[in-house]
Write an enzyme that holds these catalytic residues in place. Structure first.
Site, mmCIF file in Angstrom:
data_model
loop_
_atom_site.group_PDB
_atom_site.id
_atom_site.type_symbol
_atom_site.label_atom_id
_atom_site.label_comp_id
_atom_site.label_asym_id
_atom_site.label_seq_id
_atom_site.Cartn_x
_atom_site.Cartn_y
_atom_site.Cartn_z
ATOM 1 N N ASP A 33 22.618 -28.284 -5.823
ATOM 2 C CA ASP A 33 21.814 -29.052 -4.874
ATOM 3 C C ASP A 33 21.749 -28.360 -3.508
ATOM 4 O O ASP A 33 21.485 -28.999 -2.487
ATOM 5 C CB ASP A 33 22.357 -30.477 -4.722
ATOM 6 C CG ASP A 33 23.783 -30.502 -4.168
ATOM 7 O OD1 ASP A 33 24.415 -29.429 -4.110
ATOM 8 O OD2 ASP A 33 24.257 -31.595 -3.804
ATOM 9 N N HIS A 77 15.156 1.021 0.241
ATOM 10 C CA HIS A 77 15.381 -0.422 0.338
ATOM 11 C C HIS A 77 16.829 -0.757 -0.027
ATOM 12 O O HIS A 77 17.094 -1.690 -0.792
ATOM 13 C CB HIS A 77 14.402 -1.179 -0.554
ATOM 14 C CG HIS A 77 12.989 -1.140 -0.052
ATOM 15 N ND1 HIS A 77 11.908 -1.480 -0.847
ATOM 16 C CD2 HIS A 77 12.477 -0.798 1.144
ATOM 17 C CE1 HIS A 77 10.784 -1.342 -0.151
ATOM 18 N NE2 HIS A 77 11.116 -0.939 1.065
ATOM 19 N N ASP A 87 18.066 -0.575 9.575
ATOM 20 C CA ASP A 87 16.692 -1.094 9.596
ATOM 21 C C ASP A 87 16.801 -2.612 9.627
ATOM 22 O O ASP A 87 17.192 -3.238 8.638
ATOM 23 C CB ASP A 87 15.956 -0.612 8.341
ATOM 24 C CG ASP A 87 14.480 -0.976 8.328
ATOM 25 O OD1 ASP A 87 14.086 -1.917 9.037
ATOM 26 O OD2 ASP A 87 13.713 -0.329 7.588
ATOM 27 N N ASP A 98 10.600 -5.313 13.781
ATOM 28 C CA ASP A 98 10.990 -4.392 12.708
ATOM 29 C C ASP A 98 11.401 -3.069 13.353
ATOM 30 O O ASP A 98 10.545 -2.328 13.836
ATOM 31 C CB ASP A 98 9.802 -4.212 11.751
ATOM 32 C CG ASP A 98 10.162 -3.457 10.486
ATOM 33 O OD1 ASP A 98 11.319 -3.046 10.337
ATOM 34 O OD2 ASP A 98 9.260 -3.268 9.645
ATOM 35 N N HIS A 121 6.943 7.734 1.842
ATOM 36 C CA HIS A 121 6.291 6.471 2.172
ATOM 37 C C HIS A 121 5.295 6.668 3.313
ATOM 38 O O HIS A 121 5.270 7.713 3.969
ATOM 39 C CB HIS A 121 7.328 5.399 2.544
ATOM 40 C CG HIS A 121 8.198 5.736 3.717
ATOM 41 N ND1 HIS A 121 7.778 5.643 5.024
ATOM 42 C CD2 HIS A 121 9.495 6.158 3.773
ATOM 43 C CE1 HIS A 121 8.764 5.987 5.836
ATOM 44 N NE2 HIS A 121 9.817 6.314 5.111
ATOM 45 N N HIS A 153 2.834 -0.062 8.983
ATOM 46 C CA HIS A 153 2.135 -1.207 8.391
ATOM 47 C C HIS A 153 1.825 -2.206 9.494
ATOM 48 O O HIS A 153 2.362 -2.129 10.606
ATOM 49 C CB HIS A 153 3.000 -1.854 7.305
ATOM 50 C CG HIS A 153 4.415 -2.158 7.731
ATOM 51 N ND1 HIS A 153 4.746 -3.265 8.499
ATOM 52 C CD2 HIS A 153 5.582 -1.495 7.531
ATOM 53 C CE1 HIS A 153 6.046 -3.271 8.722
ATOM 54 N NE2 HIS A 153 6.580 -2.213 8.163
ATOM 55 N N HIS A 169 5.558 -7.123 6.614
ATOM 56 C CA HIS A 169 4.410 -6.353 6.139
ATOM 57 C C HIS A 169 3.227 -7.320 6.208
ATOM 58 O O HIS A 169 2.907 -8.013 5.254
ATOM 59 C CB HIS A 169 4.641 -5.831 4.718
ATOM 60 C CG HIS A 169 5.624 -4.703 4.672
ATOM 61 N ND1 HIS A 169 5.249 -3.394 4.486
ATOM 62 C CD2 HIS A 169 6.966 -4.679 4.830
ATOM 63 C CE1 HIS A 169 6.315 -2.609 4.516
ATOM 64 N NE2 HIS A 169 7.374 -3.373 4.717
ATOM 65 N N GLU A 208 7.007 4.453 11.568
ATOM 66 C CA GLU A 208 8.332 4.678 10.989
ATOM 67 C C GLU A 208 8.391 5.905 10.085
ATOM 68 O O GLU A 208 8.603 5.785 8.880
ATOM 69 C CB GLU A 208 8.784 3.437 10.219
ATOM 70 C CG GLU A 208 7.765 2.913 9.202
ATOM 71 C CD GLU A 208 8.298 1.730 8.410
ATOM 72 O OE1 GLU A 208 9.460 1.789 7.967
ATOM 73 O OE2 GLU A 208 7.558 0.755 8.236
ATOM 74 N N TYR A 240 14.269 12.123 3.916
ATOM 75 C CA TYR A 240 15.347 11.688 3.036
ATOM 76 C C TYR A 240 15.632 12.810 2.046
ATOM 77 O O TYR A 240 14.766 13.171 1.230
ATOM 78 C CB TYR A 240 14.946 10.416 2.281
ATOM 79 C CG TYR A 240 14.285 9.387 3.181
ATOM 80 C CD1 TYR A 240 15.035 8.449 3.875
ATOM 81 C CD2 TYR A 240 12.896 9.384 3.343
ATOM 82 C CE1 TYR A 240 14.426 7.531 4.711
ATOM 83 C CE2 TYR A 240 12.281 8.461 4.174
ATOM 84 C CZ TYR A 240 13.051 7.545 4.857
ATOM 85 O OH TYR A 240 12.442 6.641 5.684
ATOM 86 N N ARG A 298 15.386 7.698 9.467
ATOM 87 C CA ARG A 298 14.138 6.997 9.746
ATOM 88 C C ARG A 298 14.211 6.466 11.168
ATOM 89 O O ARG A 298 15.265 6.000 11.610
ATOM 90 C CB ARG A 298 13.894 5.858 8.757
ATOM 91 C CG ARG A 298 12.560 5.130 8.956
ATOM 92 C CD ARG A 298 12.167 4.277 7.756
ATOM 93 N NE ARG A 298 13.075 3.181 7.471
ATOM 94 C CZ ARG A 298 13.903 3.146 6.427
ATOM 95 N NH1 ARG A 298 13.971 4.172 5.592
ATOM 96 N NH2 ARG A 298 14.700 2.100 6.228
ATOM 97 N N GLU A 339 11.950 3.849 13.651
ATOM 98 C CA GLU A 339 10.847 2.885 13.574
ATOM 99 C C GLU A 339 10.755 2.054 14.842
ATOM 100 O O GLU A 339 11.763 1.543 15.340
ATOM 101 C CB GLU A 339 11.046 1.959 12.378
ATOM 102 C CG GLU A 339 9.976 0.889 12.220
ATOM 103 C CD GLU A 339 10.234 0.006 11.023
ATOM 104 O OE1 GLU A 339 9.269 -0.627 10.543
ATOM 105 O OE2 GLU A 339 11.400 -0.065 10.568
#
Length: 450
Positions: free
Chosen positions: A37, A240, A257, A268, A347, A351, A358, A381, A385, A403, A405
């Site tokens: 619950d 990710h 990130d 972001d 990538h 965005h 996104h 960003e 890698y 990275r 960003e």
């Protein structure tokens, strides 16, 4: 907070677009059961939030242009003293009108009896099919009920129209109020990243850095706009990464990130910095390529430039940098044409950003990338890698993920970097980390005193 007049203006704008012979139906997000619950923290549907600012579940918005007895109708939960003792206060129908500027409101339990009559006489229904299968069935049932009364003179809708294309194009252009909220979310996120940098040291765990981020978010009344990524060493190469449970080792980089959400609007930010406070020569060499790529990309975030322009700028800088380091061979143009850079940068460079991390909005119109316009907000960003098991790559480069960003508002002039309060220059990052007194060092000092 965004003024309720802003939400009313959005509803009027949408109704002008769909026309007087249409009805638009937008349900609130359902509550999601976590276990037994216990529910997941409730987060309102972004489109419903955009049009209402109403924070409760079990609600449905109906926009009925030209309706004599009110164009904006909300079905919502009734006030219930017993349930409110368990779950908190509800606006009720009266609150929906007085606090959220609805023309009229009805109990959600009466929707089966009332909404079909509002659908009758409308030729088109604007709605998001496919998001909520249970609500899809309900809506089809209401429409079929009207169709079943055609012989008695009822006029039933003959067309269902996807709401997304129209509504999401409106959401793409941020108003002054929206930008004010997004700047606040960016400021909170920037403070959280600075706190994380100052706390980081060898021997800690990734989840401890995540805790520093979440502490700052909640201290300012924000929540995480997505599950934070805190990846040390080779974990930074996992785009990710979600585990956030590995030890932070001396000599590794840490990729963080994370963004804050305020009134459902997201920020972001990504930063990559050395666990011990000093970049190694190899780490710095790759980092400076990514930073140069980001700066070149941000320079392209201008009104009138195609969306893809800033990605292309980042790709060119990254490709040239990788060639200079000997990680790619041949000319820049040849590597870009053959996309060899994608081994290390797989990538896109950014965005849309807004109510969703996104965010919604078409990137292309009639097959061509759309032009950036004032009021749009994007992330920038770029990254590099290099997998820990990358074949043919010297050991000094393997296992490095970087990275950087930031969140950028498109203006009529220079790009506005709303996340600039957290440093990205490597010298500034090192200076910040060196100046900071680490928690473990502070504890040791206090232990000696006692």
């Amino acid at each position: 907070m965004i003024d309720r007049k802003e939400y009313a203006r959005r509803r009027r704008q949408l109704m002008r677009i769909i026309g007087d012979d249409a009805i638009c139906i937008v349900p609130a997000a359902p509550e999601r059961l976590r276990n037994n619950d216990s529910h997941y923290p409730y987060r309102q549907d972004s489109d419903f939030q955009y049009l209402t600012g109403f924070p409760e579940p079990e609600a449905v918005l109906a926009l009925i242009p030209g309706r004599e007895h009110g164009e904006t109708i909300l079905f919502c939960r009734e006030r219930d003293r017993e349930r409110e003792a368990w779950d908190g206060a509800r606006a009720g129908a009266e609150g929906a009108v007085q606090e959220f500027a609805m023309d009229d409101a009805f109990p959600i339990g009466d929707i089966d009896d009332i909404l079909p009559g509002m659908i009758e006489g409308r030729s088109r229904v604007y709605y998001h099919f496919g998001r909520d299968a249970e609500f899809d069935v309900k809506l089809i049932g209401w429409v079929n009920r009207v169709r079943g009364q055609i012989r008695q003179g009822a006029r039933a809708p003959h067309e269902f129209v996807a709401l997304g294309h129209i509504l999401h194009d409106l959401r793409l252009y941020k108003t002054r109020d929206e930008l004010r909220v997004m700047r606040k979310a960016a400021k909170i996120a920037a403070e959280a990243h600075v706190r994380a940098m100052r706390a980081t040291q060898p021997g800690m765990n990734e989840h401890e850095i995540e805790a520093e981020l979440l502490h700052t978010f909640r201290r300012h009344g924000a929540v995480a706009s997505y599950e934070p990524i805190v990846g040390g060493g080779a974990n930074g190469c996992v785009l990710h990464y979600r585990a956030n449970n590995a030890p932070l080792r001396d000599g590794d980089l840490l990729l963080v990130d994370a963004g804050a959400e305020v009134e459902c609007y997201a920020s972001d930010i990504t930063r990559t910095y050395p666990v011990n406070g000093r970049y190694s020569p190899a780490q710095r060499a790759l980092y400076e390529i990514v930073l140069a790529a980001q700066r070149a990309a941000i320079a392209e975030v201008r009104s009138g430039r195609p969306f893809i322009a800033y990605h292309d700028a980042a790709v060119r800088v990254i490709t040239a940098g990788l060639i200079k380091l000997g990680l790619l061979k041949g000319s820049v143009d040849k590597n870009i044409r053959e996309q060899t850079y994608r081994r290390f940068y797989m990538h896109k460079t950014g965005h849309w950003l807004g109510l969703d991390v996104h965010d919604v909005g078409d990137y292309r119109i009639d097959g061509e990338y759309r032009e950036l316009e004032p009021g749009m907000v994007v992330t920038v960003e770029p990254g590099i890698y290099i997998a820990p098991d990358a074949k043919g790559i010297p050991a000094q480069w393997r296992g490095i993920g970087i990275r950087i960003e930031d969140d950028i508002v498109v203006t009529r002039g220079e790009p506005e970097i709303i996340t600039a309060a957290v440093p990205s220059d490597p010298d500034e990052i090192e200076a910040l980390m060196v100046k900071a007194e680490k928690p473990a060092a502070k504890d040791a000092k206090n232990a000696k005193k006692t």
